[in-house]
Design a protein around this motif. Structure first.
Motif, PDB file in Angstrom:
ATOM      1  N   GLU A   1       0.837  -1.192   0.000  1.00 11.61           N
ATOM      2  CA  GLU A   1       0.000   0.000   0.000  1.00 11.61           C
ATOM      3  C   GLU A   1       0.875   1.246   0.000  1.00 11.61           C
ATOM      4  OE1 GLU A   1      -1.753   0.650   4.296  1.00 11.61           O
ATOM      5  OE2 GLU A   1      -1.913  -1.493   3.836  1.00 11.61           O
ATOM      6  N   ILE A   2       0.276   2.335  -0.406  1.00 11.24           N
ATOM      7  CA  ILE A   2       0.887   3.664  -0.279  1.00 11.24           C
ATOM      8  C   ILE A   2      -0.224   4.566   0.214  1.00 11.24           C
ATOM      9  CG2 ILE A   2       0.517   4.258  -2.723  1.00 11.24           C
ATOM     10  CD1 ILE A   2       3.175   5.922  -2.504  1.00 11.24           C
ATOM     11  N   LYS A   3       0.066   5.271   1.322  1.00  8.63           N
ATOM     12  CA  LYS A   3      -1.003   6.069   1.924  1.00  8.63           C
ATOM     13  C   LYS A   3      -0.436   7.285   2.624  1.00  8.63           C
ATOM     14  CE  LYS A   3      -1.330   3.478   6.263  1.00  8.63           C
ATOM     15  NZ  LYS A   3      -2.226   2.667   7.079  1.00  8.63           N
ATOM     16  N   PRO A   4      -1.280   8.301   2.791  1.00 10.37           N
ATOM     17  CA  PRO A   4      -0.842   9.477   3.542  1.00 10.37           C
ATOM     18  C   PRO A   4      -0.471   9.082   4.973  1.00 10.37           C
ATOM     19  CG  PRO A   4      -2.903   9.924   2.390  1.00 10.37           C
ATOM     20  CD  PRO A   4      -2.643   8.437   2.289  1.00 10.37           C
TER      21      PRO A   4
ATOM     22  N   GLY B   1       3.570  14.150   7.145  1.00  8.66           N
ATOM     23  CA  GLY B   1       2.734  14.907   6.229  1.00  8.66           C
ATOM     24  C   GLY B   1       2.976  14.552   4.780  1.00  8.66           C
ATOM     25  N   GLY B   2       3.363  13.309   4.525  1.00  9.26           N
ATOM     26  CA  GLY B   2       3.605  12.835   3.169  1.00  9.26           C
ATOM     27  C   GLY B   2       2.947  11.489   2.955  1.00  9.26           C
TER      28      GLY B   2
ATOM     29  N   THR C   1       7.082  13.864  -4.888  1.00  5.02           N
ATOM     30  CA  THR C   1       8.515  14.109  -5.064  1.00  5.02           C
ATOM     31  C   THR C   1       9.339  13.409  -3.990  1.00  5.02           C
ATOM     32  OG1 THR C   1       8.362  16.161  -3.797  1.00  5.02           O
ATOM     33  CG2 THR C   1       8.155  16.324  -6.210  1.00  5.02           C
ATOM     34  N   GLU C   2       8.634  12.823  -3.006  1.00  6.99           N
ATOM     35  CA  GLU C   2       9.300  12.019  -1.985  1.00  6.99           C
ATOM     36  C   GLU C   2       8.286  11.035  -1.410  1.00  6.99           C
ATOM     37  OE1 GLU C   2      10.758  14.936   0.737  1.00  6.99           O
ATOM     38  OE2 GLU C   2       8.780  15.468   1.449  1.00  6.99           O
ATOM     39  N   VAL C   3       8.798   9.903  -0.995  1.00  7.12           N
ATOM     40  CA  VAL C   3       7.974   8.910  -0.306  1.00  7.12           C
ATOM     41  C   VAL C   3       8.733   8.478   0.941  1.00  7.12           C
ATOM     42  CG1 VAL C   3       6.732   8.066  -2.334  1.00  7.12           C
ATOM     43  CG2 VAL C   3       8.865   6.996  -1.691  1.00  7.12           C
ATOM     44  N   TYR C   4       7.968   8.000   1.922  1.00  9.46           N
ATOM     45  CA  TYR C   4       8.537   7.633   3.209  1.00  9.46           C
ATOM     46  C   TYR C   4       8.275   6.165   3.521  1.00  9.46           C
ATOM     47  CZ  TYR C   4       8.926  12.637   3.838  1.00  9.46           C
ATOM     48  OH  TYR C   4       9.259  13.958   3.677  1.00  9.46           O
ATOM     49  N   ALA C   5       9.024   5.671   4.471  1.00  6.39           N
ATOM     50  CA  ALA C   5       8.790   4.346   5.037  1.00  6.39           C
ATOM     51  C   ALA C   5       9.138   4.428   6.513  1.00  6.39           C
ATOM     52  CB  ALA C   5       9.651   3.288   4.351  1.00  6.39           C
TER      53      ALA C   5
ATOM     54  N   LEU D   1      12.482   6.354  10.518  1.00  5.81           N
ATOM     55  CA  LEU D   1      11.787   7.055   9.450  1.00  5.81           C
ATOM     56  C   LEU D   1      12.784   7.236   8.312  1.00  5.81           C
ATOM     57  CD1 LEU D   1       9.377   8.637   8.272  1.00  5.81           C
ATOM     58  CD2 LEU D   1      10.340  10.672   9.385  1.00  5.81           C
ATOM     59  N   LEU D   2      12.415   6.750   7.136  1.00  6.22           N
ATOM     60  CA  LEU D   2      13.267   6.814   5.954  1.00  6.22           C
ATOM     61  C   LEU D   2      12.548   7.583   4.856  1.00  6.22           C
ATOM     62  CD1 LEU D   2      14.114   2.999   5.895  1.00  6.22           C
ATOM     63  CD2 LEU D   2      15.445   4.800   6.976  1.00  6.22           C
ATOM     64  N   ALA D   3      13.296   8.173   3.945  1.00  3.81           N
ATOM     65  CA  ALA D   3      12.700   8.898   2.827  1.00  3.81           C
ATOM     66  C   ALA D   3      13.477   8.609   1.553  1.00  3.81           C
ATOM     67  CB  ALA D   3      12.704  10.400   3.087  1.00  3.81           C
ATOM     68  N   ARG D   4      12.744   8.615   0.453  1.00  3.63           N
ATOM     69  CA  ARG D   4      13.379   8.564  -0.861  1.00  3.63           C
ATOM     70  C   ARG D   4      12.824   9.735  -1.664  1.00  3.63           C
ATOM     71  NH1 ARG D   4      13.477   3.883  -5.423  1.00  3.63           N
ATOM     72  NH2 ARG D   4      14.124   5.255  -7.109  1.00  3.63           N
ATOM     73  N   HIS D   5      13.736  10.490  -2.230  1.00  2.00           N
ATOM     74  CA  HIS D   5      13.378  11.675  -2.996  1.00  2.00           C
ATOM     75  C   HIS D   5      13.471  11.356  -4.481  1.00  2.00           C
ATOM     76  CE1 HIS D   5      13.459  14.070   0.672  1.00  2.00           C
ATOM     77  NE2 HIS D   5      14.510  13.348   0.994  1.00  2.00           N
ATOM     78  N   LEU D   6      12.567  11.923  -5.243  1.00  5.76           N
ATOM     79  CA  LEU D   6      12.567  11.774  -6.686  1.00  5.76           C
ATOM     80  C   LEU D   6      13.828  12.423  -7.245  1.00  5.76           C
ATOM     81  CD1 LEU D   6      11.020  11.023  -9.328  1.00  5.76           C
ATOM     82  CD2 LEU D   6      10.031  13.314  -9.240  1.00  5.76           C
TER      83      LEU D   6
END
Length: 176
Positions: A79-82, A87-88, A123-127, A161-166
């Motif tokens: 899944e991908i969800k707010p 806030g992403g 422009t970014e997603v988190y995990a 908390l991890l992030a990947r930026h476009l």
């Protein structure tokens, strides 16, 4: 409406009611559920969660949730969800132990990230990953996620908390 996604070996598609037993079995497996949300839940709670995918998530188009299939068999959940944490949007994935060690987790995570970038326009997603979940941390590091900060949970455990930026070189792994 959650679209169907294809990768080299996997099909990510909306759940159908006939998936309930396999969904419950996946979430009842403590090797999987220990890393999901608040951990193991009762069978009744997992059945209620499955029902809410149809009555709430799909019905209200809240976010995208997929059954992950390999060769027609349900092998995982994605899944991908707010998320309120940053806030992403956050990616979530789980695979049945029989599907571990085959590179399928990477395939699923890359597909969800690509969906977030290509379809949702993010422009970014988190995990968020429990600190002891080394397999997931290694997988996400391998596909470009970076550590943002640690979160101390109410029970004293640590979630990363991890992030990947476009970036310009991002190419969609989705087979269209």
């Amino acid at each position: 409406m959650t679209p169907t996604l294809r990768t080299e070996r996997l099909l990510l598609e909306p759940y159908i009611p006939e998936d309930e037993e396999d969904f419950v079995a996946l979430f009842q497996d403590t090797r999987v559920s220990q890393w999901m949300g608040d951990g193991s839940a009762s069978e009744a709670a997992n059945r209620a969660l499955f029902s809410r995918i149809f009555t709430k998530v799909y019905a209200q188009e809240l976010f995208d949730v997929w059954a992950v299939r390999k060769d027609g068999l349900l092998v995982g959940h994605a899944e991908i969800k707010p998320t309120d944490v940053v806030g992403g949007h956050e990616i979530i994935y789980a695979l049945a132990p029989a599907a571990w060690g085959l590179g399928l987790g990477t395939e699923v995570a890359e597909a969800i990230v690509a969906f977030g970038f290509d379809i949702l326009g993010l422009t970014e997603v988190y995990a968020t990953v429990a600190a002891p979940n080394k397999a997931s941390l290694t997988l996400l590091d391998g596909i470009g996620f970076e550590h943002v900060r640690d979160i101390t949970e109410d029970d004293g455990s640590t979630t990363r908390l991890l992030a990947r930026h476009l970036i310009a070189s991002d190419k969609s792994p989705l087979v269209r």
